[in-house]
Design a protein around this motif. Structure first.
Motif, PDB file in Angstrom:
ATOM      1  N   TYR A 165       5.907   1.180 -15.648  1.00 27.16           N
ATOM      2  CA  TYR A 165       6.780   0.248 -16.376  1.00 27.16           C
ATOM      3  C   TYR A 165       8.187   0.168 -15.776  1.00 27.16           C
ATOM      4  O   TYR A 165       9.076  -0.456 -16.349  1.00 27.16           O
ATOM      5  N   ALA A 166       8.374   0.812 -14.627  1.00 27.52           N
ATOM      6  CA  ALA A 166       9.732   0.901 -14.059  1.00 27.52           C
ATOM      7  C   ALA A 166      10.341  -0.471 -13.792  1.00 27.52           C
ATOM      8  O   ALA A 166      11.549  -0.661 -13.978  1.00 27.52           O
ATOM      9  N   VAL A 167       9.520  -1.458 -13.387  1.00 29.17           N
ATOM     10  CA  VAL A 167      10.092  -2.736 -12.937  1.00 29.17           C
ATOM     11  C   VAL A 167      10.835  -3.488 -14.030  1.00 29.17           C
ATOM     12  O   VAL A 167      11.682  -4.323 -13.744  1.00 29.17           O
ATOM     13  N   ARG A 168      10.495  -3.224 -15.285  1.00 32.42           N
ATOM     14  CA  ARG A 168      11.170  -3.956 -16.362  1.00 32.42           C
ATOM     15  C   ARG A 168      12.166  -3.078 -17.116  1.00 32.42           C
ATOM     16  O   ARG A 168      12.654  -3.449 -18.171  1.00 32.42           O
ATOM     17  N   MET A 169      12.453  -1.880 -16.559  1.00 30.67           N
ATOM     18  CA  MET A 169      13.376  -0.989 -17.258  1.00 30.67           C
ATOM     19  C   MET A 169      14.784  -1.089 -16.669  1.00 30.67           C
ATOM     20  O   MET A 169      14.949  -1.342 -15.493  1.00 30.67           O
ATOM     21  N   ARG A 170      15.767  -0.894 -17.552  1.00 35.30           N
ATOM     22  CA  ARG A 170      17.155  -0.995 -17.098  1.00 35.30           C
ATOM     23  C   ARG A 170      17.760   0.380 -16.820  1.00 35.30           C
ATOM     24  O   ARG A 170      18.896   0.489 -16.394  1.00 35.30           O
ATOM     25  N   ASP A 171      16.997   1.417 -17.072  1.00 34.62           N
ATOM     26  CA  ASP A 171      17.453   2.784 -16.826  1.00 34.62           C
ATOM     27  C   ASP A 171      17.846   2.929 -15.348  1.00 34.62           C
ATOM     28  O   ASP A 171      17.049   2.617 -14.457  1.00 34.62           O
ATOM     29  N   PRO A 172      19.081   3.406 -15.068  1.00 33.10           N
ATOM     30  CA  PRO A 172      19.533   3.504 -13.669  1.00 33.10           C
ATOM     31  C   PRO A 172      18.577   4.338 -12.796  1.00 33.10           C
ATOM     32  O   PRO A 172      18.422   4.054 -11.605  1.00 33.10           O
ATOM     33  N   LYS A 173      17.934   5.346 -13.402  1.00 33.58           N
ATOM     34  CA  LYS A 173      17.021   6.182 -12.591  1.00 33.58           C
ATOM     35  C   LYS A 173      15.812   5.355 -12.131  1.00 33.58           C
ATOM     36  O   LYS A 173      15.308   5.547 -11.025  1.00 33.58           O
ATOM     37  N   MET A 174      15.345   4.473 -13.017  1.00 32.74           N
ATOM     38  CA  MET A 174      14.203   3.625 -12.643  1.00 32.74           C
ATOM     39  C   MET A 174      14.650   2.549 -11.655  1.00 32.74           C
ATOM     40  O   MET A 174      13.966   2.251 -10.676  1.00 32.74           O
ATOM     41  N   LYS A 175      15.823   1.997 -11.906  1.00 33.25           N
ATOM     42  CA  LYS A 175      16.337   0.951 -11.007  1.00 33.25           C
ATOM     43  C   LYS A 175      16.528   1.503  -9.588  1.00 33.25           C
ATOM     44  O   LYS A 175      16.318   0.802  -8.604  1.00 33.25           O
TER      45      LYS A 175
ATOM     46  N   GLU B 234       0.826  -1.212   0.000  1.00 33.89           N
ATOM     47  CA  GLU B 234       0.000   0.000   0.000  1.00 33.89           C
ATOM     48  C   GLU B 234       0.864   1.268   0.000  1.00 33.89           C
ATOM     49  O   GLU B 234       0.605   2.216  -0.734  1.00 33.89           O
ATOM     50  N   GLU B 235       1.926   1.219   0.829  1.00 33.87           N
ATOM     51  CA  GLU B 235       2.699   2.451   1.020  1.00 33.87           C
ATOM     52  C   GLU B 235       3.827   2.638   0.012  1.00 33.87           C
ATOM     53  O   GLU B 235       4.230   3.757  -0.282  1.00 33.87           O
ATOM     54  N   GLU B 236       4.373   1.508  -0.509  1.00 32.99           N
ATOM     55  CA  GLU B 236       5.547   1.634  -1.386  1.00 32.99           C
ATOM     56  C   GLU B 236       5.275   1.185  -2.825  1.00 32.99           C
ATOM     57  O   GLU B 236       5.690   1.847  -3.766  1.00 32.99           O
ATOM     58  N   VAL B 237       4.582   0.033  -2.949  1.00 37.66           N
ATOM     59  CA  VAL B 237       4.442  -0.539  -4.291  1.00 37.66           C
ATOM     60  C   VAL B 237       3.401   0.219  -5.116  1.00 37.66           C
ATOM     61  O   VAL B 237       3.646   0.600  -6.257  1.00 37.66           O
ATOM     62  N   GLU B 238       2.242   0.466  -4.514  1.00 40.63           N
ATOM     63  CA  GLU B 238       1.176   1.119  -5.294  1.00 40.63           C
ATOM     64  C   GLU B 238       1.573   2.518  -5.772  1.00 40.63           C
ATOM     65  O   GLU B 238       1.367   2.848  -6.949  1.00 40.63           O
ATOM     66  N   PRO B 239       2.189   3.351  -4.913  1.00 47.55           N
ATOM     67  CA  PRO B 239       2.604   4.661  -5.421  1.00 47.55           C
ATOM     68  C   PRO B 239       3.563   4.555  -6.604  1.00 47.55           C
ATOM     69  O   PRO B 239       3.437   5.284  -7.581  1.00 47.55           O
ATOM     70  N   LEU B 240       4.507   3.605  -6.524  1.00 48.30           N
ATOM     71  CA  LEU B 240       5.446   3.430  -7.648  1.00 48.30           C
ATOM     72  C   LEU B 240       4.677   3.042  -8.916  1.00 48.30           C
ATOM     73  O   LEU B 240       4.933   3.554 -10.005  1.00 48.30           O
ATOM     74  N   GLU B 241       3.704   2.135  -8.743  1.00 46.22           N
ATOM     75  CA  GLU B 241       2.925   1.660  -9.897  1.00 46.22           C
ATOM     76  C   GLU B 241       2.100   2.788 -10.523  1.00 46.22           C
ATOM     77  O   GLU B 241       1.959   2.874 -11.740  1.00 46.22           O
ATOM     78  N   LEU B 242       1.566   3.646  -9.674  1.00 48.73           N
ATOM     79  CA  LEU B 242       0.714   4.718 -10.194  1.00 48.73           C
ATOM     80  C   LEU B 242       1.506   5.744 -10.989  1.00 48.73           C
ATOM     81  O   LEU B 242       1.031   6.288 -11.973  1.00 48.73           O
ATOM     82  N   VAL B 243       2.759   5.974 -10.574  1.00 45.81           N
ATOM     83  CA  VAL B 243       3.539   7.024 -11.237  1.00 45.81           C
ATOM     84  C   VAL B 243       4.505   6.457 -12.286  1.00 45.81           C
ATOM     85  O   VAL B 243       4.674   7.033 -13.360  1.00 45.81           O
ATOM     86  N   PHE B 244       5.113   5.292 -12.009  1.00 45.71           N
ATOM     87  CA  PHE B 244       6.078   4.704 -12.955  1.00 45.71           C
ATOM     88  C   PHE B 244       5.680   3.248 -13.248  1.00 45.71           C
ATOM     89  O   PHE B 244       6.384   2.312 -12.853  1.00 45.71           O
TER      90      PHE B 244
ATOM     91  N   TYR C 293      -1.853  -5.644  -6.926  1.00 42.51           N
ATOM     92  CA  TYR C 293      -1.023  -4.624  -7.568  1.00 42.51           C
ATOM     93  C   TYR C 293      -0.256  -5.249  -8.734  1.00 42.51           C
ATOM     94  O   TYR C 293       0.469  -6.229  -8.547  1.00 42.51           O
ATOM     95  N   GLY C 294      -0.420  -4.634  -9.925  1.00 44.75           N
ATOM     96  CA  GLY C 294       0.170  -5.206 -11.135  1.00 44.75           C
ATOM     97  C   GLY C 294       1.668  -5.430 -11.067  1.00 44.75           C
ATOM     98  O   GLY C 294       2.175  -6.435 -11.547  1.00 44.75           O
ATOM     99  N   ILE C 295       2.404  -4.498 -10.441  1.00 48.01           N
ATOM    100  CA  ILE C 295       3.873  -4.632 -10.470  1.00 48.01           C
ATOM    101  C   ILE C 295       4.419  -5.415  -9.273  1.00 48.01           C
ATOM    102  O   ILE C 295       5.602  -5.729  -9.224  1.00 48.01           O
TER     103      ILE C 295
END
Ligand SMILES: Cc1cc2nc3c(=O)[nH]c(=O)nc-3n(C[C@H](O)[C@H](O)[C@H](O)COP(=O)(O)OP(=O)(O)OC[C@H]3O[C@@H](n4cnc5c(N)ncnc54)[C@H](O)[C@@H]3O)c2cc1C
Length: 425
Positions: free
Chosen positions: A35-45, A23-33, A89-91
């Motif tokens: 596709y971040a989980v499958r990206m190799r961009d250092p900023k997303m990582k 609720e506190e960490e995963v969902e906010p990331l999912e709402l804003v980023f 949560y999808g991610i």
């Protein structure tokens, strides 16, 4: 008494932590980023990796893997309880190291891979340093292996793969693709010459394998072992999808109940209208029926094997799709116009239900499995009448009272009288 529906307190603490963390960490990331989980961009990582580290700290990374396969060995029942939370949560599956299609691929690598193959591919997959895809379905043959045409032919120290695959999820971003050929499953690095990813579809890829050459050691498991490996892979996948769909159903249900209490129409809060109550009551019962079916199946796998539980797994597969379809539809309806927009997760859930009916083998195939296996426990009745034909049963039962009736003619009379009353026809 072994028939117990409670969760041990230590594991409940883990589940509570997971719920808060999501609720506190995963969902906010999912709402804003998203596709971040499958990206190799250092900023997303940099956003994703600390969350994965927290999961690892709690010993919840890759919990689908048994101890002997390199995981924590929680078993399917605990995995089901965990999936009931993270499936909202999808991610979240990526954050917990249990994202399809990597999970199934890791399972067969762990079970059938050589030490060298495990070192080369399983370890980086477990650490999500690389991603994988699974290429089984063919455009002309769906998922019926008897219609598959993709083959690997040995040429010296290499296998040469030719064929065409359809709907390989995440194929275009995978580092390695597990390709099911008629004569075995082969691990193909995506950048191998001859791996031709077509423009469409974009998420589940259409791939032509044209004279793709891989070294001999890229065959996973025995030659001709494709069907056995595929079964092992898909059995786990189906039950895991069903576990996560409970989470989706529960989310839709929570939304439905909240809305029913919040909206007024024709003089009362809509939760007081009986048809809304009926939607809530039916959804409550269906979700719990699904949940018990899935937990019982998970328990059966833990206490026997995926193979032993195959009838139950098949039943979970199409039941999950059906309950998701019904519950998400009712929730959309109770949300009215808001429900049919994409401003809540409901539309996506409902649209996900036909997907669930098709993926991992269409519902019809699983229903056939269930019916065939269940019917093995039955035999045709002898003669004209079914076993439960009451006149025949009653005649047989009378023999039990023959001595008593002979001793007391009144009993005989009572029996005749009652027989006339019940024999309305
Ligand atoms: C979201 C998603 C992800 C997927 N990911 C992958 C993946 O990563 N790798 C991969 O290889 N595949 C993947 N698939 C493909 C999936 O395995 C196939 O879609 C599925 O097995 C059905 O094959 P098909 O789509 O060709 O449908 P078909 O086989 O053409 O079936 C169409 C319809 O025909 C009828 N039918 C078919 N067979 C029977 C039968 N035996 N009895 C009665 N009726 C029948 C049913 O009504 C069925 O719905 C994915 C599919 C989806 C939806």
């Amino acid at each position: 008494m072994a028939w117990d529906f409670s969760t041990e307190p230590e594991f409940q603490e883990q589940l509570d932590w997971v719920a808060t963390f999501c609720e506190e960490e995963v969902e906010p990331l999912e709402l804003v980023f998203p596709y971040a989980v499958r990206m190799r961009d250092p900023k997303m990582k940099a956003l994703v990796d600390p969350l994965k580290a927290k999961v690892k700290e709690h010993g919840l990374w890759a919990i689908f893997l048994d101890k002997e396969l390199g995981g924590p060995g929680y078993g399917q029942l605990k995995l089901a309880l965990l999936n009931e939370v993270i499936g909202r949560y999808g991610i979240a599956p990526s954050i917990f190291g249990c994202q399809a299609p990597d999970t199934g691929n890791m399972e067969i690598l762990a079970a059938y891979g050589t030490d060298e193959q495990k070192k080369r591919w399983l370890e980086p997959l477990l650490d999500q340093e690389i991603f994988s895809a699974y290429s089984m379905t063919e455009p002309q043959g769906g998922s019926d292996p008897n219609l598959f045409k993709t083959t690997a032919v040995r040429d010296g120290e290499e296998w040469v793969i030719n064929g065409e695959k359809w709907f390989t999820s995440a194929g275009r971003i995978a580092d390695i693709i597990f390709v099911m050929c008629t004569n075995g499953i082969f691990i193909v690095p995506r950048d191998t010459p001859g791996v031709e990813i077509q423009d469409y579809p974009r998420t589940h890829d259409h791939i032509i394998y044209r004279d793709v050459r891989v070294p001999l050691d890229h065959l996973l498991g025995p030659e001709d072992g494709a069907k056995v490996l595929a079964q092992r892979r898909l059995g786990g996948g189906r039950i895991h999808h069903a576990m996560r769909s409970i989470a989706q159903c529960t989310r839709a249900f929570d939304m439905m109940c909240e809305r029913a209490l919040s909206r007024e129409s024709h003089g009362k809060v809509i939760s007081e209208h009986q048809m809304v109550q009926s939607a809530i009551a039916d959804s409550y019962a269906e979700i719990n029926m699904l949940r018990l079916l899935v937990l019982w199946t998970a328990w059966t796998i833990d206490n026997s094997s995926t193979q032993e539980a195959r009838t139950q797994i098949a039943a979970c597969k199409y039941t999950a799709a059906k309950v998701l379809r019904e519950v998400s539809y009712r929730a959309i309806h109770i949300f009215g116009s808001l429900g049919v927009t994409n401003l809540t997760p409901l539309q996506a859930m409902w649209a996900g239900s036909p997907t669930m009916s098709v993926m991992d083998g269409v519902d019809e195939v699983h229903k056939v499995t269930v019916a065939r296996n269940v019917l093995k426990g039955y035999a045709p009745h002898e003669g004209l009448w079914p076993t439960e034909y009451l006149p025949a049963k009653r005649a047989k039962a009378r023999a039990k009272f023959a001595d008593a009736m002979a001793a007391d003619p009144d009993l005989e009379k009572y029996a005749e009288f009652m027989a006339r009353r019940v024999d309305g026809h």
